[in-house]
Design a protein around this motif. Structure first.
Motif, PDB file in Angstrom:
ATOM      1  N   LEU A   1       0.865  -1.229   0.027  1.00 27.22           N
ATOM      2  CA  LEU A   1       0.097  -0.086  -0.153  1.00 27.22           C
ATOM      3  C   LEU A   1       0.881   1.440   0.264  1.00 27.22           C
ATOM      4  CD1 LEU A   1      -3.074   0.278   0.165  1.00 27.22           C
ATOM      5  CD2 LEU A   1      -2.663   0.792   2.509  1.00 27.22           C
ATOM      6  N   GLY A   2       1.851   1.285   0.884  1.00 26.25           N
ATOM      7  CA  GLY A   2       2.711   2.500   0.776  1.00 26.25           C
ATOM      8  C   GLY A   2       3.603   2.698  -0.391  1.00 26.25           C
ATOM      9  N   THR A   3       3.859   1.399  -1.015  1.00 28.99           N
ATOM     10  CA  THR A   3       4.546   1.791  -2.547  1.00 28.99           C
ATOM     11  C   THR A   3       3.762   2.120  -3.324  1.00 28.99           C
ATOM     12  OG1 THR A   3       5.767  -0.465  -1.680  1.00 28.99           O
ATOM     13  CG2 THR A   3       6.309   0.538  -3.895  1.00 28.99           C
ATOM     14  N   SER A   4       2.446   1.861  -3.387  1.00 23.57           N
ATOM     15  CA  SER A   4       1.559   2.445  -4.360  1.00 23.57           C
ATOM     16  C   SER A   4       1.215   3.640  -4.206  1.00 23.57           C
ATOM     17  CB  SER A   4       0.051   1.745  -4.038  1.00 23.57           C
ATOM     18  OG  SER A   4       0.363   0.222  -4.106  1.00 23.57           O
ATOM     19  N   LEU A   5       1.256   4.093  -2.805  1.00 26.95           N
ATOM     20  CA  LEU A   5       0.758   5.524  -2.605  1.00 26.95           C
ATOM     21  C   LEU A   5       1.969   6.502  -2.967  1.00 26.95           C
ATOM     22  CD1 LEU A   5      -0.695   5.448   0.997  1.00 26.95           C
ATOM     23  CD2 LEU A   5      -1.863   6.340  -1.066  1.00 26.95           C
ATOM     24  N   LEU A   6       3.264   5.920  -2.890  1.00 28.47           N
ATOM     25  CA  LEU A   6       4.545   6.618  -3.305  1.00 28.47           C
ATOM     26  C   LEU A   6       4.302   7.016  -4.742  1.00 28.47           C
ATOM     27  CD1 LEU A   6       6.866   7.604  -1.491  1.00 28.47           C
ATOM     28  CD2 LEU A   6       8.211   5.528  -2.483  1.00 28.47           C
ATOM     29  N   LEU A   7       4.055   6.044  -5.629  1.00 34.22           N
ATOM     30  CA  LEU A   7       3.628   5.865  -6.950  1.00 34.22           C
ATOM     31  C   LEU A   7       2.839   7.046  -7.327  1.00 34.22           C
ATOM     32  CD1 LEU A   7       4.110   2.216  -8.104  1.00 34.22           C
ATOM     33  CD2 LEU A   7       5.594   3.974  -8.692  1.00 34.22           C
ATOM     34  N   VAL A   8       1.822   7.100  -6.588  1.00 31.85           N
ATOM     35  CA  VAL A   8       0.657   7.904  -7.008  1.00 31.85           C
ATOM     36  C   VAL A   8       1.245   9.206  -6.669  1.00 31.85           C
ATOM     37  CG1 VAL A   8      -1.760   8.806  -6.229  1.00 31.85           C
ATOM     38  CG2 VAL A   8      -1.180   6.481  -6.441  1.00 31.85           C
ATOM     39  N   ALA A   9       1.997   9.768  -5.505  1.00 36.27           N
ATOM     40  CA  ALA A   9       2.529  10.828  -5.375  1.00 36.27           C
ATOM     41  C   ALA A   9       3.412  11.341  -6.292  1.00 36.27           C
ATOM     42  CB  ALA A   9       3.182  10.757  -4.094  1.00 36.27           C
ATOM     43  N   LYS A  10       4.267  10.413  -6.687  1.00 37.82           N
ATOM     44  CA  LYS A  10       5.311  10.734  -8.047  1.00 37.82           C
ATOM     45  C   LYS A  10       4.469  11.082  -9.051  1.00 37.82           C
ATOM     46  CE  LYS A  10       9.290   8.308  -6.499  1.00 37.82           C
ATOM     47  NZ  LYS A  10      10.136   6.997  -6.740  1.00 37.82           N
ATOM     48  N   HIS A  11       3.576  10.686  -9.431  1.00 35.61           N
ATOM     49  CA  HIS A  11       2.529  10.900 -10.647  1.00 35.61           C
ATOM     50  C   HIS A  11       1.998  12.058 -10.678  1.00 35.61           C
ATOM     51  CE1 HIS A  11       0.249  10.027 -14.224  1.00 35.61           C
ATOM     52  NE2 HIS A  11      -0.727  10.373 -13.568  1.00 35.61           N
ATOM     53  N   LEU A  12       1.496  12.565  -9.372  1.00 36.26           N
ATOM     54  CA  LEU A  12       0.923  13.719  -9.164  1.00 36.26           C
ATOM     55  C   LEU A  12       1.858  15.027  -9.227  1.00 36.26           C
ATOM     56  CD1 LEU A  12      -1.532  13.060  -6.256  1.00 36.26           C
ATOM     57  CD2 LEU A  12      -2.221  13.660  -8.587  1.00 36.26           C
ATOM     58  N   GLY A  13       3.011  14.863  -8.936  1.00 33.06           N
ATOM     59  CA  GLY A  13       4.073  15.952  -9.133  1.00 33.06           C
ATOM     60  C   GLY A  13       3.976  16.956  -8.062  1.00 33.06           C
ATOM     61  N   THR A  14       5.039  17.825  -8.191  1.00 32.08           N
ATOM     62  CA  THR A  14       5.287  18.854  -7.217  1.00 32.08           C
ATOM     63  C   THR A  14       4.178  19.882  -7.128  1.00 32.08           C
ATOM     64  OG1 THR A  14       7.638  18.609  -7.750  1.00 32.08           O
ATOM     65  CG2 THR A  14       7.007  20.565  -6.181  1.00 32.08           C
TER      66      THR A  14
END
Lengths: 170, 154
Positions: B109-122
């Motif tokens: 779950l943590g890894t998935s959230l990290l991926l989503v965060a990276k996708h959304l961007g700064t």
């Protein structure tokens, strides 16, 4: 204890300006003294020790319980009195006027009505005899703020005393 | 106000404050202090703070604590080398295998959230930070207004 209780209570009362809090602090001071009874019994500096402990405990109490209000109080600036600015008379006139009335009671009342940010450094400077630098270190504020607060406290005290005198004269 | 007046008032206030008599302590003060001291004296030693214990008991308790501490340190150093302990550890790890299963889920779950965060961007995070700061400032402003209002009513 009977010999020192008024001194300890006065010290706490003038700093916290609240009777029950000052009584609690005085109680703690004497309990601390009791724990060190063996050392203090024959000490010639017992009065100074009690006064210092009472001062420190009062300051701790103020910083612990009133820190949360400091921010909001500071926002209000100096308008806490709410009254219009008064052109002050010559200080010697106030002093002379005070001679004729219950001087100590008036000053005590006016002192207790000052906001803590002004009352505490004023008491530490004039009553406890601390220097500006020592007050700044104790209160963890800048030297400039201590000087400003004490100056404002004197002005506020003058204003309150003048108001008292004006009310008395009707 | 003139400088001269300031100095005169400072001297006057100093004289006035130093001349203030001591306030009278309430009658209840000495009584309450004496009552607390009497209550403390009646309290058994083991219910008091360690500093107030009798000296021999302080020494004995300190020695005991030091011995317990030494035993723990020795155990921590020695136990992992014992074969019985290794066997017991494997046995216990079998019981708590469900913990590792749960940990895998959380980790995924943590890894998935990290991926989503990276996708959304700064920009997304900057915007969220600004929004939260604005909400915090509004709360503070409202709180201050309420405080002032309550103070004014008093």
């Amino acid at each position: 204890m009977a010999q020192y209780q008024n001194m300890v209570f006065s010290t706490a009362m003038r700093l916290v300006a609240n009777q029950s809090e000052a009584e609690d602090i005085s109680q703690e001071v004497f309990l601390k003294a009791y724990e060190r009874f063996a050392q203090l019994r024959d000490s010639p500096t017992v009065a100074g020790w009690l006064k210092t402990v009472a001062t420190n405990m009062s300051l701790n109490h103020l910083s612990r319980y009133r820190k949360r209000w400091t921010f909001f109080s500071d926002l209000g600036g100096d308008s806490e009195d709410g009254g219009p600015e008064i052109e002050f008379a010559d200080p010697s006139n106030i002093a002379e006027d005070l001679e004729g009335t219950d001087r100590h009671h008036l000053v005590e009342q006016a002192l207790q009505k000052l906001p803590p940010a002004q009352r505490v450094p004023l008491v530490l400077f004039h009553l406890e005899g601390l220097r500006y630098e020592e007050i700044a270190a104790k209160l963890n504020v800048s030297l400039g703020k201590v000087k400003t607060d004490i100056f404002r406290a004197r002005e506020a005290l003058r204003k309150k005393l003048q108001m008292h005198l004006a009310e008395e004269r009707g | 106000m003139s400088f001269e007046n300031d100095n005169r008032w400072e001297a006057e206030i100093d004289r006035t404050l130093k001349a203030l008599p001591e306030l009278h302590a309430p009658e209840t003060l000495s009584r309450s202090v004496m009552a607390i001291i009497a209550r403390r004296a009646r309290c058994p030693w083991y219910k008091q703070a360690w500093q107030a214990w009798p000296m021999p008991l302080q020494v004995v308790s300190f020695g005991l604590l030091a011995a317990v501490m030494a035993a723990i340190c020795f155990g921590v150093w020695k136990l992992p080398h014992l074969s019985e302990v290794n066997a017991a550890t494997q046995h216990v790890s079998g019981w708590i295998s469900w913990v590792s299963f749960f940990w895998n889920i959380v980790s995924n779950l943590g890894t998935s959230l990290l991926l989503v965060a990276k996708h959304l961007g700064t920009p997304f995070f900057v915007g969220a930070f600004l929004l939260i700061s604005l909400a915090w400032a509004m709360c503070l402003g409202l709180g201050t207004a309420c405080f002032r209002l309550a103070g004014a009513r008093r």
